[in-house]
Design an enzyme around this catalytic site. Structure first.
Site, PDB file in Angstrom:
ATOM      1  N   ARG A 144       0.990  -7.794 -17.554  1.00  0.00           N
ATOM      2  CA  ARG A 144       0.644  -6.611 -18.351  1.00  0.00           C
ATOM      3  C   ARG A 144       1.880  -6.055 -19.038  1.00  0.00           C
ATOM      4  O   ARG A 144       1.871  -5.781 -20.239  1.00  0.00           O
ATOM      5  CB  ARG A 144      -0.008  -5.562 -17.449  1.00  0.00           C
ATOM      6  CG  ARG A 144      -1.509  -5.686 -17.296  1.00  0.00           C
ATOM      7  CD  ARG A 144      -1.987  -7.090 -16.905  1.00  0.00           C
ATOM      8  NE  ARG A 144      -3.420  -7.130 -16.695  1.00  0.00           N
ATOM      9  CZ  ARG A 144      -3.994  -6.928 -15.514  1.00  0.00           C
ATOM     10  NH1 ARG A 144      -3.265  -6.706 -14.437  1.00  0.00           N
ATOM     11  NH2 ARG A 144      -5.308  -6.974 -15.406  1.00  0.00           N
ATOM     12  N   ASP A 173      -2.521 -13.225 -17.550  1.00  0.00           N
ATOM     13  CA  ASP A 173      -3.663 -12.322 -17.630  1.00  0.00           C
ATOM     14  C   ASP A 173      -4.105 -12.251 -19.087  1.00  0.00           C
ATOM     15  O   ASP A 173      -3.561 -12.959 -19.944  1.00  0.00           O
ATOM     16  CB  ASP A 173      -3.330 -10.934 -17.074  1.00  0.00           C
ATOM     17  CG  ASP A 173      -4.506 -10.337 -16.311  1.00  0.00           C
ATOM     18  OD1 ASP A 173      -5.533 -10.048 -16.953  1.00  0.00           O
ATOM     19  OD2 ASP A 173      -4.411 -10.185 -15.087  1.00  0.00           O
ATOM     20  N   HIS A 244      -9.837 -13.192 -16.869  1.00  0.00           N
ATOM     21  CA  HIS A 244      -8.479 -12.703 -17.157  1.00  0.00           C
ATOM     22  C   HIS A 244      -7.672 -13.765 -17.901  1.00  0.00           C
ATOM     23  O   HIS A 244      -6.507 -14.009 -17.583  1.00  0.00           O
ATOM     24  CB  HIS A 244      -7.770 -12.291 -15.863  1.00  0.00           C
ATOM     25  CG  HIS A 244      -8.271 -10.998 -15.284  1.00  0.00           C
ATOM     26  ND1 HIS A 244      -8.059  -9.777 -15.862  1.00  0.00           N
ATOM     27  CD2 HIS A 244      -9.006 -10.761 -14.161  1.00  0.00           C
ATOM     28  CE1 HIS A 244      -8.624  -8.822 -15.126  1.00  0.00           C
ATOM     29  NE2 HIS A 244      -9.213  -9.403 -14.094  1.00  0.00           N
ATOM     30  N   ASP A 310     -10.994 -13.496  -9.848  1.00  0.00           N
ATOM     31  CA  ASP A 310     -11.629 -12.179  -9.775  1.00  0.00           C
ATOM     32  C   ASP A 310     -12.152 -11.760 -11.144  1.00  0.00           C
ATOM     33  O   ASP A 310     -11.746 -12.300 -12.177  1.00  0.00           O
ATOM     34  CB  ASP A 310     -10.630 -11.133  -9.267  1.00  0.00           C
ATOM     35  CG  ASP A 310      -9.434 -10.973 -10.208  1.00  0.00           C
ATOM     36  OD1 ASP A 310      -8.922 -12.003 -10.677  1.00  0.00           O
ATOM     37  OD2 ASP A 310      -9.033  -9.835 -10.483  1.00  0.00           O
ATOM     38  N   GLU A 311     -13.026 -10.788 -11.142  1.00  0.00           N
ATOM     39  CA  GLU A 311     -13.442 -10.062 -12.338  1.00  0.00           C
ATOM     40  C   GLU A 311     -13.711 -10.985 -13.526  1.00  0.00           C
ATOM     41  O   GLU A 311     -13.066 -10.883 -14.573  1.00  0.00           O
ATOM     42  CB  GLU A 311     -12.385  -9.006 -12.700  1.00  0.00           C
ATOM     43  CG  GLU A 311     -12.225  -7.933 -11.629  1.00  0.00           C
ATOM     44  CD  GLU A 311     -11.204  -6.871 -12.001  1.00  0.00           C
ATOM     45  OE1 GLU A 311     -11.387  -5.710 -11.623  1.00  0.00           O
ATOM     46  OE2 GLU A 311     -10.190  -7.215 -12.661  1.00  0.00           O
ATOM     47  N   TRP A 377      -8.957  -7.573  -1.681  1.00  0.00           N
ATOM     48  CA  TRP A 377      -8.530  -6.426  -2.487  1.00  0.00           C
ATOM     49  C   TRP A 377      -9.603  -5.358  -2.637  1.00  0.00           C
ATOM     50  O   TRP A 377      -9.294  -4.191  -2.825  1.00  0.00           O
ATOM     51  CB  TRP A 377      -8.069  -6.890  -3.871  1.00  0.00           C
ATOM     52  CG  TRP A 377      -9.157  -7.263  -4.841  1.00  0.00           C
ATOM     53  CD1 TRP A 377      -9.792  -8.455  -4.926  1.00  0.00           C
ATOM     54  CD2 TRP A 377      -9.712  -6.427  -5.865  1.00  0.00           C
ATOM     55  NE1 TRP A 377     -10.718  -8.436  -5.944  1.00  0.00           N
ATOM     56  CE2 TRP A 377     -10.696  -7.201  -6.543  1.00  0.00           C
ATOM     57  CE3 TRP A 377      -9.497  -5.110  -6.285  1.00  0.00           C
ATOM     58  CZ2 TRP A 377     -11.441  -6.701  -7.603  1.00  0.00           C
ATOM     59  CZ3 TRP A 377     -10.240  -4.615  -7.342  1.00  0.00           C
ATOM     60  CH2 TRP A 377     -11.198  -5.395  -7.995  1.00  0.00           C
ATOM     61  N   TYR A 402      -2.578  -0.355  -3.274  1.00  0.00           N
ATOM     62  CA  TYR A 402      -2.293  -0.582  -4.688  1.00  0.00           C
ATOM     63  C   TYR A 402      -1.317   0.512  -5.117  1.00  0.00           C
ATOM     64  O   TYR A 402      -1.678   1.687  -5.220  1.00  0.00           O
ATOM     65  CB  TYR A 402      -3.578  -0.500  -5.520  1.00  0.00           C
ATOM     66  CG  TYR A 402      -4.298  -1.819  -5.686  1.00  0.00           C
ATOM     67  CD1 TYR A 402      -4.263  -2.792  -4.689  1.00  0.00           C
ATOM     68  CD2 TYR A 402      -5.009  -2.097  -6.847  1.00  0.00           C
ATOM     69  CE1 TYR A 402      -4.926  -4.000  -4.847  1.00  0.00           C
ATOM     70  CE2 TYR A 402      -5.673  -3.298  -7.012  1.00  0.00           C
ATOM     71  CZ  TYR A 402      -5.621  -4.251  -6.010  1.00  0.00           C
ATOM     72  OH  TYR A 402      -6.278  -5.447  -6.182  1.00  0.00           O
ATOM     73  N   TRP A 452       0.386  -3.310  -9.970  1.00  0.00           N
ATOM     74  CA  TRP A 452      -0.202  -3.642 -11.278  1.00  0.00           C
ATOM     75  C   TRP A 452       0.463  -2.760 -12.327  1.00  0.00           C
ATOM     76  O   TRP A 452       0.592  -1.548 -12.151  1.00  0.00           O
ATOM     77  CB  TRP A 452      -1.703  -3.415 -11.254  1.00  0.00           C
ATOM     78  CG  TRP A 452      -2.405  -4.261 -10.233  1.00  0.00           C
ATOM     79  CD1 TRP A 452      -2.880  -3.874  -9.016  1.00  0.00           C
ATOM     80  CD2 TRP A 452      -2.698  -5.660 -10.343  1.00  0.00           C
ATOM     81  NE1 TRP A 452      -3.457  -4.938  -8.367  1.00  0.00           N
ATOM     82  CE2 TRP A 452      -3.364  -6.049  -9.158  1.00  0.00           C
ATOM     83  CE3 TRP A 452      -2.480  -6.612 -11.337  1.00  0.00           C
ATOM     84  CZ2 TRP A 452      -3.800  -7.352  -8.935  1.00  0.00           C
ATOM     85  CZ3 TRP A 452      -2.909  -7.913 -11.114  1.00  0.00           C
ATOM     86  CH2 TRP A 452      -3.564  -8.270  -9.924  1.00  0.00           C
ATOM     87  N   THR A 453       0.838  -3.356 -13.463  1.00  0.00           N
ATOM     88  CA  THR A 453       1.771  -2.663 -14.351  1.00  0.00           C
ATOM     89  C   THR A 453       1.166  -2.216 -15.683  1.00  0.00           C
ATOM     90  O   THR A 453       1.899  -1.993 -16.649  1.00  0.00           O
ATOM     91  CB  THR A 453       2.987  -3.568 -14.638  1.00  0.00           C
ATOM     92  OG1 THR A 453       2.544  -4.768 -15.284  1.00  0.00           O
ATOM     93  CG2 THR A 453       3.731  -3.891 -13.359  1.00  0.00           C
ATOM     94  N   GLU A 454      -0.155  -2.026 -15.749  1.00  0.00           N
ATOM     95  CA  GLU A 454      -0.730  -1.549 -17.009  1.00  0.00           C
ATOM     96  C   GLU A 454      -0.042  -0.280 -17.508  1.00  0.00           C
ATOM     97  O   GLU A 454       0.185  -0.133 -18.710  1.00  0.00           O
ATOM     98  CB  GLU A 454      -2.230  -1.271 -16.849  1.00  0.00           C
ATOM     99  CG  GLU A 454      -3.090  -2.514 -16.748  1.00  0.00           C
ATOM    100  CD  GLU A 454      -3.356  -2.927 -15.320  1.00  0.00           C
ATOM    101  OE1 GLU A 454      -4.365  -3.597 -15.069  1.00  0.00           O
ATOM    102  OE2 GLU A 454      -2.539  -2.585 -14.435  1.00  0.00           O
TER     103      GLU A 454
END
Length: 537
Positions: A144, A173, A244, A310-311, A377, A402, A452-454
C-alpha cells in the site's frame, strides 16, 4: 537497568553490584557463536566505543557458548564480578540473550556512537529465559505504501531488539507489486507505480496527487533475507492470489477476466478497500504465477510461503463464461469452491517443492492439504477451526493485533481506523483460544502483529502506529504470562519507562503516553473509527 522487555522467565539480581566493561573487556567466542559475536562487536561496539577484542581464559570477558540442554531459542545469562557468561540453547537463543545483555547496559547502548563520558556497566544478575512461541511475527505491508530497503532493514533491527523472529512480508496487492520477477518485468515496470494515492480512508476526499511506488530488486531481497538471517529472523513472503491482484492485472491484462471487463484499461489501484478485479481461473494464470513462485523460492528459503487467499470478490467470476466453464469442468458447486480450487493448486504445487503454504483464514473454506497453515485474522474462529482440523495456526485477529487500528479515542489520533487498541489492550491479548484442547493448542505456532499501511504514508507514521504497542505484543509472544486478566500491566508500564528511552535512542517515532505530538496529528484527514469494544471471538 533490569527492566527487560520482553520479560524473562527468571531474572535474579545479585544486590547492588555492577560489572564494569572497558577497553580491556574481551569476547571469548565458542564454536557456533559467530553470528552473535559479529553482532556484538558491530552493534554494541559502535554504541559503546569498546573494541571487544577476541580473548581466551578468564578475567574481564564476555564468554559466548552453546548448550543444547537449554532448548530451542533459550538462553542463560550470568553477570558476575568475574565477567559475563552468555549461553544459548542454539545460535538463535544466544542472539536473544545478547539482546537482553544490550538492554541491561542501559538505553545508550541502543545508540550508533558513544556519548561523551559514557560508563558501561552491567548489574550483577542471573537470567534464565526461553520463548513461549516459535512464531513471533510482524507483518509489514509494503504494497500500500512502499518502504525503501533501508527502512525494512531498520525494522528487522527493531524486531530483533524485541526478540521477534518472523517478518511476514506483504509484497503485492491491488495498489502495488514490490518484488522483481525477471521473467515478468512488467510486474515492476508497470505494477509498482500508481499515479496518485488516496489520503486517509477510502471515503476521504483528499488525494496525494503525485506518483507513488517502488520495488525491491532481487538483490535487494537477497540482502534483506541475509540481513534477517544474521538476526535469526525468517522472512515469509506473501504474493496475494486470486484477489488483491489489480496491480498484476494492470501489468499483464490477460491475467484478469477479459470476457467481463476491458482489463487493458485498468491501472494500479489508487484507493483503498477490496478491488473487484481478480485473477481469471485459467491455465495461463496458473502457469504465470507458478513462474512467479519459482523465482520467489530461489529468493526466500523460508519453510512457509504466504499466498494471501483473502477477500476475493466473486462477481466477475459469476459473469465470466471462462470462469463458469472452469466450474463445470471441475464439477465444482460454485465460485467459492473455485477459489478453493485455486488455493489448493498452489498448496499442492508448493508441497511438491518442499515448502508449506500459509494463507489468511478464508483458505479454510475449501479444504487444505495436511501441511498447510492458516493466519487467523477474522477473529479467533478461523484459528479454532484450523487447529481442530489439524492445521498449524498463526493467531493475528484483526480486533486485537492489527496495529493500524487507533490507540486512543481522542480526536488528535491521526487518521483513526478501527477499534481502540491501547497499549494495555495489546498486553492483555491471548493468542491461544481458550476453547482449544491441549492437543489442539499445540497447533498454535504463535502469533503476529499486522501493520497495514493504507493510512501510513511514511516511516514516521509506521513507527507511530507500531510503537509502543509492538513492545507489549513482543512480551505476549515471548513471555510465559498469566491469563489476560491477571497480567500485571502496571508493572509492565513501569518497565516501559526505561523502554521509551531505548526507543528514543533508536530514533523510533512512537506514540507518546500522553498522546500524539503536534507533528504526529493529521487534522481533517478522514478515518474509519469503530466505537465500542471489539468482539472477542
Amino acid at each position: 537497568m533490569t527492566d527487560v522487555i520482553p520479560q524473562p522467565r527468571q531474572l535474579t539480581s545479585d544486590g547492588a553490584g555492577f560489572l564494569d566493561l572497558g577497553p580491556d573487556t574481551k569476547v571469548v567466542a565458542g564454536e557456533g557463536t559467530e553470528r552473535t559475536e559479529r553482532w556484538l562487536r558491530a552493534t554494541l561496539g559502535a554504541a559503546t566505543g569498546l573494541p571487544f577484542p577476541p580473548g581466551t581464559g578468564d578475567g574481564n570477558v564476555i564468554r559466548l557458548s552453546l548448550d543444547g540442554g537449554l532448548g530451542a531459542e533459550g538462553y542463560r545469562l550470568d553477570v558476575t564480578p568475574a565477567g559475563v557468561h552468555l549461553t544459548g540453547g542454539d545460535p538463535a537463543g544466544l542472539f536473544w540473550g545478547a539482546q537482553t545483555l544490550r538492554q541491561l547496559l542501559g538505553p545508550d547502548a541502543f545508540r550508533r556512537a558513544p556519548l561523551p563520558g559514557s560508563r558501561w556497566r552491567l548489574p550483577l544478575c542471573r537470567v534464565r529465559d526461553a520463548p513461549r512461541f516459535p512464531w513471533r511475527g510482524l507483518m509489514l505491508d509494503v504494497a500500500r505504501h512502499f518502504m525503501p530497503k533501508e527502512g525494512v532493514l531498520r525494522y528487522l533491527d527493531l524486531m530483533a531488539a524485541h526478540k521477534l523472529n518472523v517478518l511476514h512480508f506483504h509484497l503485492t496487492d491491488d495498489q502495488g507489486w514490490r518484488v522483481e520477477i525477471e521473467r515478468h518485468p512488467k510486474l515492476t515496470e508497470t505494477g509498482s507505480w500508481r499515479a496518485r494515492t488516496k489520503y486517509g480512508h477510502r471515503a476521504s476526499p483528499l488525494w496525494e496527487d503525485k506518483p507513488h511506488g517502488g520495488y525491491y530488486t532481487q538483490d535487494d531481497i537477497r540482502e534483506i533475507v541475509a540481513y534477517a538471517a544474521e538476526r535469526h529472523i525468517t522472512v515469509v513472503p506473501e504474493i496475494d492470489v486470486p484477489g488483491h491482484s489489480q496491480a498484476a492485472i494492470a501489468a499483464y491484462p490477460e491475467l484478469g477476466n477479459t470476457d467481463v471487463i476491458d482489463t487493458t484499461a485498468l491501472s494500479v489501484w489508487d484507493t483503498w478497500g477490496v478491488s473487484p478485479n481478480v485473477l481469471a481461473p485459467t491455465d495461463h494464470t496458473l502457469r504465470f504465477y507458478e513462474g512467479v513462485f519459482e523465482e520467489l523460492l530461489e529468493l526466500f528459503p523460508s519453510e512457509f510461503i504466504h499466498i494471501g487467499g483473502d477477500e476475493c470478490p466473486k462477481d466477475q467470476w459469476r459473469r465470466s463464461a471462462t470462469a463458469q466453464a472452469r466450474i463445470e469442468e471441475l464439477a465444482l458447486a460454485d465460485e467459492d469452491e473455485l477459489q478453493a480450487w485455486f488455493v489448493q493448486h498452489f498448496d499442492t504445487w508448493l508441497a511438491g517443492r518442499g515448502r508449506r503454504l500459509i494463507g489468511w483464514d478464508e483458505i479454510l473454506e475449501g479444504g487444505l492439504a495436511k501441511g498447510a497453515a492458516v493466519s487467523s485474522w477474522r477473529g479467533y474462529a478461523g484459528g479454532v477451526a484450523a487447529a481442530r482440523a489439524g492445521h498449524d495456526v498463526v493467531m493475528c485477529p484483526e480486533q486485537q493485533v492489527y496495529l493500524d487500528h487507533r490507540q486512543h479515542g481522542g480526536e488528535d489520533e491521526p487518521v483513526p481506523i478501527g477499534f481502540v487498541r491501547t497499549l494495555e489492550d495489546v498486553y492483555r491479548f491471548e493468542p491461544v483460544p481458550a476453547e482449544l484442547t491441549p492437543d489442539e493448542s499445540a497447533h498454535v505456532l504463535g502469533t503476529q502483529a499486522n501493520v497495514w499501511t493504507e493510512v501510513m504514508e511514511n516511516q514516521s507514521r509506521v513507527d507511530y502506529q507500531t510503537f509502543p504497542r509492538l513492545a507489549a505484543f513482543a512480551e505476549v509472544a515471548w513471555s510465559d504470562l498469566p491469563a489476560p486478566a491477571d497480567r500485571d500491566f502496571a508493572r509492565f508500564d513501569r518497565r516501559m519507562a526505561a523502554h521509551y528511552r531505548r526507543l528514543d535512542a533508536l530514533g523510533v517515532a512512537y506514540r507518546p503516553p500522553a498522546g500524539p505530538l503536534p507533528w504526529q496529528r493529521r487534522p481533517g484527514v478522514l478515518g474509519r473509527p469503530i466505537e465500542g469494544p471489539p468482539p472477542n471471538r
